[in-house]
Write a protein that holds these residues in place. Sequence first.
Motif, mmCIF file in Angstrom:
data_model
loop_
_atom_site.group_PDB
_atom_site.id
_atom_site.type_symbol
_atom_site.label_atom_id
_atom_site.label_comp_id
_atom_site.label_asym_id
_atom_site.label_seq_id
_atom_site.Cartn_x
_atom_site.Cartn_y
_atom_site.Cartn_z
ATOM 1 N N LEU A 150 45.468 51.987 40.353
ATOM 2 C CA LEU A 150 45.809 50.758 39.640
ATOM 3 C C LEU A 150 46.530 51.111 38.347
ATOM 4 C CD1 LEU A 150 45.616 47.673 39.455
ATOM 5 C CD2 LEU A 150 43.416 47.964 38.269
ATOM 6 N N LYS A 151 47.730 50.553 38.192
ATOM 7 C CA LYS A 151 48.535 50.818 37.005
ATOM 8 C C LYS A 151 48.933 49.503 36.355
ATOM 9 C CE LYS A 151 50.239 55.282 38.632
ATOM 10 N NZ LYS A 151 51.407 56.171 38.768
ATOM 11 N N GLY A 152 49.799 49.583 35.374
ATOM 12 C CA GLY A 152 50.211 48.381 34.669
ATOM 13 C C GLY A 152 49.136 47.903 33.715
ATOM 14 N N THR A 153 49.080 46.608 33.491
ATOM 15 C CA THR A 153 48.101 46.015 32.581
ATOM 16 C C THR A 153 47.237 45.006 33.326
ATOM 17 O OG1 THR A 153 49.572 44.188 31.942
ATOM 18 C CG2 THR A 153 49.753 46.248 30.685
ATOM 19 N N LYS A 154 46.223 44.501 32.644
ATOM 20 C CA LYS A 154 45.356 43.507 33.257
ATOM 21 C C LYS A 154 46.135 42.244 33.596
ATOM 22 C CE LYS A 154 41.087 40.915 32.450
ATOM 23 N NZ LYS A 154 39.974 40.634 31.516
ATOM 24 N N GLU A 155 47.100 41.905 32.725
ATOM 25 C CA GLU A 155 47.910 40.707 32.954
ATOM 26 C C GLU A 155 48.984 40.947 34.022
ATOM 27 O OE1 GLU A 155 47.150 41.954 29.968
ATOM 28 O OE2 GLU A 155 45.596 40.440 29.583
ATOM 29 N N SER A 156 49.484 42.181 34.112
ATOM 30 C CA SER A 156 50.543 42.507 35.079
ATOM 31 C C SER A 156 50.167 43.789 35.826
ATOM 32 C CB SER A 156 51.883 42.687 34.362
ATOM 33 O OG SER A 156 52.240 41.525 33.657
ATOM 34 N N PRO A 157 49.228 43.695 36.767
ATOM 35 C CA PRO A 157 48.779 44.901 37.484
ATOM 36 C C PRO A 157 49.835 45.422 38.448
ATOM 37 C CG PRO A 157 47.772 42.951 38.425
ATOM 38 C CD PRO A 157 48.517 42.487 37.218
ATOM 39 N N GLU A 158 49.806 46.714 38.663
ATOM 40 C CA GLU A 158 50.660 47.379 39.650
ATOM 41 C C GLU A 158 49.788 48.332 40.456
ATOM 42 O OE1 GLU A 158 53.944 49.308 37.793
ATOM 43 O OE2 GLU A 158 54.459 47.568 36.534
ATOM 44 N N ARG A 195 40.219 43.894 41.930
ATOM 45 C CA ARG A 195 38.930 43.378 41.452
ATOM 46 C C ARG A 195 37.958 44.519 41.131
ATOM 47 N NH1 ARG A 195 34.318 43.514 43.165
ATOM 48 N NH2 ARG A 195 35.029 44.363 45.164
ATOM 49 N N SER A 196 37.928 45.550 42.011
ATOM 50 C CA SER A 196 36.983 46.654 41.821
ATOM 51 C C SER A 196 37.314 47.517 40.610
ATOM 52 C CB SER A 196 36.953 47.522 43.084
ATOM 53 O OG SER A 196 38.179 48.234 43.253
ATOM 54 N N ARG A 197 38.529 47.377 40.080
ATOM 55 C CA ARG A 197 38.943 48.198 38.933
ATOM 56 C C ARG A 197 39.167 47.373 37.661
ATOM 57 N NH1 ARG A 197 38.043 51.104 42.684
ATOM 58 N NH2 ARG A 197 38.990 53.120 43.209
ATOM 59 N N THR A 198 38.799 46.084 37.704
ATOM 60 C CA THR A 198 39.114 45.194 36.582
ATOM 61 C C THR A 198 37.868 44.487 36.069
ATOM 62 O OG1 THR A 198 41.294 44.774 37.568
ATOM 63 C CG2 THR A 198 40.575 43.281 35.830
ATOM 64 N N HIS A 223 36.035 41.458 34.137
ATOM 65 C CA HIS A 223 36.312 40.022 33.972
ATOM 66 C C HIS A 223 37.494 39.605 34.867
ATOM 67 C CE1 HIS A 223 33.573 40.442 30.650
ATOM 68 N NE2 HIS A 223 34.412 41.258 30.005
ATOM 69 N N TYR A 224 37.383 39.976 36.106
ATOM 70 C CA TYR A 224 38.439 39.694 37.087
ATOM 71 C C TYR A 224 38.613 38.190 37.292
ATOM 72 C CZ TYR A 224 40.664 39.653 41.743
ATOM 73 O OH TYR A 224 41.495 39.435 42.815
ATOM 74 N N ASP A 225 39.861 37.760 37.308
ATOM 75 C CA ASP A 225 40.186 36.340 37.473
ATOM 76 C C ASP A 225 40.753 36.127 38.882
ATOM 77 O OD1 ASP A 225 41.196 33.764 37.457
ATOM 78 O OD2 ASP A 225 41.957 33.887 35.408
ATOM 79 N N HIS A 226 39.927 35.619 39.793
ATOM 80 C CA HIS A 226 40.335 35.431 41.189
ATOM 81 C C HIS A 226 41.563 34.538 41.306
ATOM 82 C CE1 HIS A 226 36.760 37.264 43.142
ATOM 83 N NE2 HIS A 226 36.115 36.830 42.080
ATOM 84 N N GLN A 227 41.535 33.411 40.629
ATOM 85 C CA GLN A 227 42.618 32.441 40.772
ATOM 86 C C GLN A 227 43.949 33.006 40.287
ATOM 87 O OE1 GLN A 227 42.269 29.638 42.354
ATOM 88 N NE2 GLN A 227 40.065 29.934 42.637
ATOM 89 N N ARG A 228 43.930 33.703 39.177
ATOM 90 C CA ARG A 228 45.187 34.238 38.641
ATOM 91 C C ARG A 228 45.775 35.321 39.535
ATOM 92 N NH1 ARG A 228 47.365 38.086 35.509
ATOM 93 N NH2 ARG A 228 45.434 39.286 35.440
ATOM 94 N N ILE A 229 44.930 36.221 40.058
ATOM 95 C CA ILE A 229 45.421 37.297 40.927
ATOM 96 C C ILE A 229 45.944 36.724 42.240
ATOM 97 C CG2 ILE A 229 44.765 39.369 42.213
ATOM 98 C CD1 ILE A 229 45.084 39.792 39.214
ATOM 99 N N ARG A 230 45.263 35.699 42.749
ATOM 100 C CA ARG A 230 45.770 35.044 43.958
ATOM 101 C C ARG A 230 47.147 34.430 43.710
ATOM 102 N NH1 ARG A 230 40.471 32.119 44.805
ATOM 103 N NH2 ARG A 230 39.156 33.584 45.944
#
Length: 358
Positions: free
Chosen positions: A252-260, A323-326, A328-335
């Motif tokens: 997992l790279k990038g940021t929490k707001e913009s994961p890669e 989710r496993s690497r974040t 306060h994971y936000d399901h709706q935003r990642i979807r």
Amino acid sequence: MKKLSILLLVLLLTSCSNQEIVDEIQIVNSFGYDYEDGRIKGTILYPLFKYGSTEEPSLISAKAETTFDVPAKLDNKSPLPIADGQLRSLLLGEPFAKRGLQNMISTVSRNPNLGRTMQVAISKGSAHEMLSSVTKKKMSDTQYINKLIEQNIKMESFPRTNFQIFLFNFFAEDRDAFLPYLKSEKNAIKLAGIALFRKYQFVDVLSMKHAFIFKLLDNGSKNGRYMISIKKDQHKGQIALQNLYTKNKYYLKGTKESPEIQIVLKIDGKLQEYPFWINVNDPSNVELISKQLKASIEKESKDVLDHIQKLDVDPLGLKDFIRSRTRHYDHQRIRAIYKDIPVSVRADVTLVQTGINE
């Protein structure tokens, strides 16, 4: 006295078990579901024993308003009570699967008699017609479908799947399910691809051309065959890579707001077949082959990932990995951003053998 007590205990325990006599039940090996004329059609494939060990596949089908009522309707047509404890494959017709499987799977998954290693598959067209083709003499085997799927999994040409794996992906919040996709061909049945689901609904098929690549991305491989086209100067030909071992690693790279996500495939393999004009004793030729294999695997991997992201399906569990690497994971935003998450693939190919002459 002690021996007598033990004997009485054994007799009491054995008397409590439910016994089923083989000659007095209808042992079902395959079950099919279809949607036909606004109703649900169930079909069972069972062995009919005629002379000694001679077995003949036979069918019974019935229609009902709900999935729950189908077994009762089938029982009404069967001369013996239907026993599903030996069920080896569950076949779902494509039109039925496209309507969504939530109700059917919720009912079937509560059946304690069903083994979790049972194979579930989607049939192109009617499940009834495909099961009918199994009764033909060339395929006269009530376990033909599950054997077909399992041998392809064993030979490493198809990702590992069974009822338990399907249920885990089907009900997971951040994953989507996938199943084998079967197609009838004259008097035969062939594995034609990977059926992809978006939550509870079948939506598309990933071709067999990409099934092996999907397997590498999903759970790696210990063996398998992969072919590419190769060219050098004016020569063109085909090379077969016998995959000995593949291990994947997700980062997992990038940021929490913009994961890669970056996926690294470490592949140790050998050249099984190659054109006569390639001298594999020349290190420069081995390096050339490795580079072209690397480029081909990376391109096909990206094609698979682009395809599933465009469909907004997640059979590889990319969202679940994030989710496993974040925290306060936000399901709706990642979807919401899933289709646009950058996913790259790097293949590290090592040719550990090139034949007996090396």
